[in-house]
Design a protein around this motif. Structure first.
Motif, PDB file in Angstrom:
ATOM      1  N   THR A 273       0.836  -1.218   0.000  1.00  0.00           N
ATOM      2  CA  THR A 273       0.000   0.000   0.000  1.00  0.00           C
ATOM      3  C   THR A 273       0.868   1.265   0.000  1.00  0.00           C
ATOM      4  O   THR A 273       0.523   2.241  -0.660  1.00  0.00           O
ATOM      5  CB  THR A 273      -0.973   0.015   1.200  1.00  0.00           C
ATOM      6  OG1 THR A 273      -0.211  -0.196   2.392  1.00  0.00           O
ATOM      7  CG2 THR A 273      -2.042  -1.046   1.059  1.00  0.00           C
ATOM      8  N   ASP A 274       1.992   1.217   0.713  1.00  0.00           N
ATOM      9  CA  ASP A 274       2.901   2.389   0.711  1.00  0.00           C
ATOM     10  C   ASP A 274       3.415   2.675  -0.695  1.00  0.00           C
ATOM     11  O   ASP A 274       3.623   3.826  -1.073  1.00  0.00           O
ATOM     12  CB  ASP A 274       4.103   2.144   1.640  1.00  0.00           C
ATOM     13  CG  ASP A 274       3.723   2.345   3.094  1.00  0.00           C
ATOM     14  OD1 ASP A 274       2.586   2.790   3.338  1.00  0.00           O
ATOM     15  OD2 ASP A 274       4.551   2.034   3.976  1.00  0.00           O
TER      16      ASP A 274
ATOM     17  N   ARG B  20      -8.613   4.057  -4.623  1.00  0.00           N
ATOM     18  CA  ARG B  20      -8.776   2.884  -3.756  1.00  0.00           C
ATOM     19  C   ARG B  20      -9.969   3.054  -2.813  1.00  0.00           C
ATOM     20  O   ARG B  20     -10.793   2.145  -2.662  1.00  0.00           O
ATOM     21  CB  ARG B  20      -7.491   2.688  -2.951  1.00  0.00           C
ATOM     22  CG  ARG B  20      -7.512   1.408  -2.140  1.00  0.00           C
ATOM     23  CD  ARG B  20      -6.368   1.351  -1.174  1.00  0.00           C
ATOM     24  NE  ARG B  20      -6.267   0.045  -0.557  1.00  0.00           N
ATOM     25  CZ  ARG B  20      -5.732  -0.167   0.622  1.00  0.00           C
ATOM     26  NH1 ARG B  20      -5.242   0.842   1.306  1.00  0.00           N
ATOM     27  NH2 ARG B  20      -5.659  -1.387   1.121  1.00  0.00           N
ATOM     28  N   GLU B  21     -10.035   4.233  -2.204  1.00  0.00           N
ATOM     29  CA  GLU B  21     -11.143   4.495  -1.274  1.00  0.00           C
ATOM     30  C   GLU B  21     -12.484   4.351  -1.996  1.00  0.00           C
ATOM     31  O   GLU B  21     -13.416   3.726  -1.473  1.00  0.00           O
ATOM     32  CB  GLU B  21     -11.021   5.909  -0.690  1.00  0.00           C
ATOM     33  CG  GLU B  21      -9.994   5.988   0.432  1.00  0.00           C
ATOM     34  CD  GLU B  21      -9.578   7.428   0.730  1.00  0.00           C
ATOM     35  OE1 GLU B  21     -10.275   8.355   0.285  1.00  0.00           O
ATOM     36  OE2 GLU B  21      -8.533   7.607   1.384  1.00  0.00           O
TER      37      GLU B  21
ATOM     38  N   TYR C 198      -0.111   3.005  -3.395  1.00  0.00           N
ATOM     39  CA  TYR C 198      -0.991   4.153  -3.106  1.00  0.00           C
ATOM     40  C   TYR C 198      -0.194   5.336  -2.555  1.00  0.00           C
ATOM     41  O   TYR C 198      -0.647   6.041  -1.651  1.00  0.00           O
ATOM     42  CB  TYR C 198      -2.115   3.718  -2.157  1.00  0.00           C
ATOM     43  CG  TYR C 198      -2.876   2.548  -2.721  1.00  0.00           C
ATOM     44  CD1 TYR C 198      -3.669   2.697  -3.858  1.00  0.00           C
ATOM     45  CD2 TYR C 198      -2.758   1.277  -2.159  1.00  0.00           C
ATOM     46  CE1 TYR C 198      -4.329   1.613  -4.415  1.00  0.00           C
ATOM     47  CE2 TYR C 198      -3.410   0.187  -2.715  1.00  0.00           C
ATOM     48  CZ  TYR C 198      -4.197   0.367  -3.840  1.00  0.00           C
ATOM     49  OH  TYR C 198      -4.833  -0.708  -4.401  1.00  0.00           O
ATOM     50  N   SER C 199       1.009   5.512  -3.103  1.00  0.00           N
ATOM     51  CA  SER C 199       1.835   6.635  -2.648  1.00  0.00           C
ATOM     52  C   SER C 199       1.286   7.971  -3.164  1.00  0.00           C
ATOM     53  O   SER C 199       1.519   9.008  -2.568  1.00  0.00           O
ATOM     54  CB  SER C 199       3.295   6.446  -3.084  1.00  0.00           C
ATOM     55  OG  SER C 199       3.334   6.225  -4.458  1.00  0.00           O
ATOM     56  N   SER C 200       0.541   7.943  -4.261  1.00  0.00           N
ATOM     57  CA  SER C 200      -0.027   9.209  -4.768  1.00  0.00           C
ATOM     58  C   SER C 200      -1.454   9.381  -4.242  1.00  0.00           C
ATOM     59  O   SER C 200      -2.174   8.386  -4.035  1.00  0.00           O
ATOM     60  CB  SER C 200      -0.014   9.235  -6.288  1.00  0.00           C
ATOM     61  OG  SER C 200      -1.132   8.573  -6.795  1.00  0.00           O
ATOM     62  N   ASN C 201      -1.842  10.641  -4.034  1.00  0.00           N
ATOM     63  CA  ASN C 201      -3.183  10.926  -3.508  1.00  0.00           C
ATOM     64  C   ASN C 201      -4.275  10.428  -4.445  1.00  0.00           C
ATOM     65  O   ASN C 201      -5.324   9.972  -4.003  1.00  0.00           O
ATOM     66  CB  ASN C 201      -3.351  12.444  -3.305  1.00  0.00           C
ATOM     67  CG  ASN C 201      -2.601  12.896  -2.068  1.00  0.00           C
ATOM     68  OD1 ASN C 201      -2.422  12.116  -1.126  1.00  0.00           O
ATOM     69  ND2 ASN C 201      -2.144  14.132  -2.068  1.00  0.00           N
ATOM     70  N   LEU C 202      -3.982  10.503  -5.760  1.00  0.00           N
ATOM     71  CA  LEU C 202      -4.967  10.083  -6.748  1.00  0.00           C
ATOM     72  C   LEU C 202      -5.334   8.610  -6.550  1.00  0.00           C
ATOM     73  O   LEU C 202      -6.511   8.235  -6.474  1.00  0.00           O
ATOM     74  CB  LEU C 202      -4.428  10.320  -8.159  1.00  0.00           C
ATOM     75  CG  LEU C 202      -5.321   9.845  -9.285  1.00  0.00           C
ATOM     76  CD1 LEU C 202      -6.589  10.687  -9.361  1.00  0.00           C
ATOM     77  CD2 LEU C 202      -4.596   9.898 -10.614  1.00  0.00           C
TER      78      LEU C 202
ATOM     79  N   LYS D 191      -4.817   6.834  -3.899  1.00  0.00           N
ATOM     80  CA  LYS D 191      -5.457   6.645  -2.585  1.00  0.00           C
ATOM     81  C   LYS D 191      -6.965   6.853  -2.729  1.00  0.00           C
ATOM     82  O   LYS D 191      -7.766   6.073  -2.212  1.00  0.00           O
ATOM     83  CB  LYS D 191      -4.894   7.682  -1.601  1.00  0.00           C
ATOM     84  CG  LYS D 191      -3.748   7.156  -0.747  1.00  0.00           C
ATOM     85  CD  LYS D 191      -3.303   8.235   0.222  1.00  0.00           C
ATOM     86  CE  LYS D 191      -1.855   7.978   0.612  1.00  0.00           C
ATOM     87  NZ  LYS D 191      -1.205   9.143   1.156  1.00  0.00           N
ATOM     88  N   LYS D 192      -7.320   7.910  -3.456  1.00  0.00           N
ATOM     89  CA  LYS D 192      -8.744   8.224  -3.629  1.00  0.00           C
ATOM     90  C   LYS D 192      -9.447   7.152  -4.477  1.00  0.00           C
ATOM     91  O   LYS D 192     -10.587   6.775  -4.195  1.00  0.00           O
ATOM     92  CB  LYS D 192      -8.899   9.610  -4.270  1.00  0.00           C
ATOM     93  CG  LYS D 192      -8.672  10.713  -3.245  1.00  0.00           C
ATOM     94  CD  LYS D 192      -8.731  12.078  -3.865  1.00  0.00           C
ATOM     95  CE  LYS D 192      -8.394  13.126  -2.795  1.00  0.00           C
ATOM     96  NZ  LYS D 192      -8.086  14.415  -3.365  1.00  0.00           N
TER      97      LYS D 192
END
Lengths: 245, 255
Positions: free
Chosen positions: B234-235, B247-248, B238-242, B244-245
């Motif tokens: 995940t580090d 994934r959420e 999903y290191s970029s905010n895009l 991360k979003k």
């Protein structure tokens, strides 16, 4: 220690380039292309240099003969000996180390940098045979280049001699026929074949085993020129000692 | 199918691969991901037989590559297609000649038949009009497509791609990804891709192996990568905010 390693790798490369030969239908095209690039492509510069250096050798010889007891035929004799024995085979090979050697190193080196050699290896192709063997075969025609250099060097000498007023055409032609030893031609062509082998393989070695990027391709070309020239000079000494002394 | 068992590879004192085992399945797009220096390229070069390894084995459909005779290795290599990071097209050959190259080396086809086969694969990668161009006249995306055409022209059983999207704009990168994925399914080949591109991971990762410091840290697929709670993965992914979003959103949608 690194020098010994390089020499060992060089000889292993020579053995490797005869293994797993490439299909003849492909190899034939590669050989013809290399003959065009390395032999035909060199004829222009070789002819130009040979003609004018032949002329300079003649002028220098003529200007240094101021004793009236020395026959005028000596100019043609000295020109022939200089050109046949040293200028055409040795001096011209050092020029070719710059022209052909740099071309070989940079073309193979660029293929290494851009992974084209890896692409050949992945396909199961013996990349040394594919890349270096055609160059070796093409350089078997190198004596043809040197023959042209010999001929044009003497013609250049004759032209400079006659138009410079240093001696007559008859004296020059008598000079180039004087005390002619056919073995000198054999000696010159034995050296030429040795230098052809060196000119094909040492630059290929430096290109094939280079590491790095574009800057290192340039460095490899320079190193290749230095080592090809050094090897030619050393082989020239050994061949002269063995064949003429 | 390619099966790798306990693969170890060192350069001097540096132990690069520390016992990797994995299975790359036929008809699937298998991705290798990981940070720079994690051993991805070395692993790929071991698979291709460009590097020898100290321990372990690599089996191509049950045959250990290292144990094959030189002739059989040559036959095996004829079944491998490779797309290099920089395309590795031969500068002195036209695009058509580049594509025909494996056919010239490994088949007894006549020139017309080779041309016809090259035309089919060039059409397959949407390069119908580029036959006579030199590689230097082609854009980065075109060069990648030519490299793919060259890799598939001899009907390979295995396709390897080293960072096929590097240096390409996002739109062309998606075209290349989809092309590789389609070809993998169409020809039922075993495809192994070494990549940093997270778009590729989300789009075409039928099977994903994550390498860290020469070890397999995680394995899964584009479906399971959203759900994993493996912190190393995940580090990285999903290191970029895009992302991360993304994934959420995906997790929210899946409940």
């Amino acid at each position: 220690m690194q020098y010994l390693n390089n020499i060992g790798t060089y000889f292993l490369m020579i053995i490797e380039l005869f293994r797993k030969p490439t299909k003849w239908s492909v190899m034939r095209h590669l050989i013809l292309k290399d003959i065009d690039d390395l032999i035909i492509g060199s004829l222009g510069i070789v002819s130009f240099i040979a003609f004018f250096v032949g002329g300079v050798v003649t002028i220098q010889t003529a200007l240094n003969i101021d004793n009236p007891l020395i026959p005028k035929t000596l100019v043609g004799f000295a020109t022939r000996q200089s050109i046949l024995l040293e200028f055409a085979p040795t001096f011209m090979s050092i020029i070719m180390a710059g022209k052909v050697g740099s071309f070989i190193t940079s073309s193979i080196g660029t293929m290494r940098v851009t992974e084209q050699i890896d692409a050949l290896e992945v396909m199961g192709i013996n990349s040394l045979n594919y890349l270096v063997f055609p160059k070796l075969v093409a350089m078997a025609f190198y004596p043809f280049v040197i023959s042209i250099a010999m001929f044009l060097g003497i013609i250049g000498g004759l032209t400079a001699c006659v138009y410079g007023g240093y001696s007559s055409v008859d004296d020059f032609i008598t000079g180039i026929q004087q005390d002619f030893q056919p073995f000198h031609i054999v000696y010159a062509f034995i050296k030429t074949f040795l230098f052809a082998f060196v000119l094909a393989t040492i630059p290929s070695y430096h290109g094939y085993y280079m590491k790095g990027g574009a800057l290192e391709v340039g460095e490899a070309s320079t190193t290749s020129f230095v080592w090809t020239s050094v090897t030619i000079i050393l082989l020239n000494y050994l061949a002269t000692q063995l064949l003429l002394s | 199918m390619i099966e790798v068992k306990n693969l170890h590879k060192s350069f001097g004192d540096a132990h690069i691969l520390k016992g990797i085992s994995n299975t790359f399945e036929q008809g699937k797009t298998n991705l290798i991901i990981g940070q720079s220096g994690s051993g991805k390229s070395v692993f790929l070069k071991c698979l291709l037989g460009l590097y020898d390894y100290e321990e372990g084995s690599i089996e191509y459909n049950g045959e250990v590559f290292a144990n094959l005779s030189e002739d059989k290795k040559r036959d095996m290599r004829a079944k491998i297609g490779m797309v290099f990071q920089g395309s590795a097209l031969f500068d002195s050959l036209t695009i058509e000649e580049n594509v025909m190259f494996p056919l010239r080396m490994f088949t007894k086809l006549k020139k017309d038949e080779m041309r016809e086969r090259a035309s089919i694969v060039l059409k397959r990668v949407n390069l119908e009009d580029a036959h006579k161009k030199m590689p230097s006249e082609a854009s980065g995306g075109m060069q990648k497509r030519v490299a793919i055409a060259r890799a598939i022209v001899n009907n390979p059983k295995y396709l390897f791609c080293d960072e096929p999207n590097s240096g390409l704009d996002p739109k062309t990168a998606i075209v290349i990804d989809n092309l590789i994925h389609e070809i993998t399914e169409e020809y039922n080949i075993t495809t192994v891709i070494n990549t940093h591109d997270m778009n590729s991971v989300m789009e075409i990762g039928d099977s994903i192996m994550f390498l860290k410091d020469g070890l397999k840290a995680w394995e899964g697929s584009k479906k399971t990568i959203f759900k994993t709670d493996n912190k190393i993965v995940t580090d990285f992914v999903y290191s970029s905010n895009l992302f991360k979003k993304v994934r959420e959103a995906v997790l929210k949608e899946q409940g």
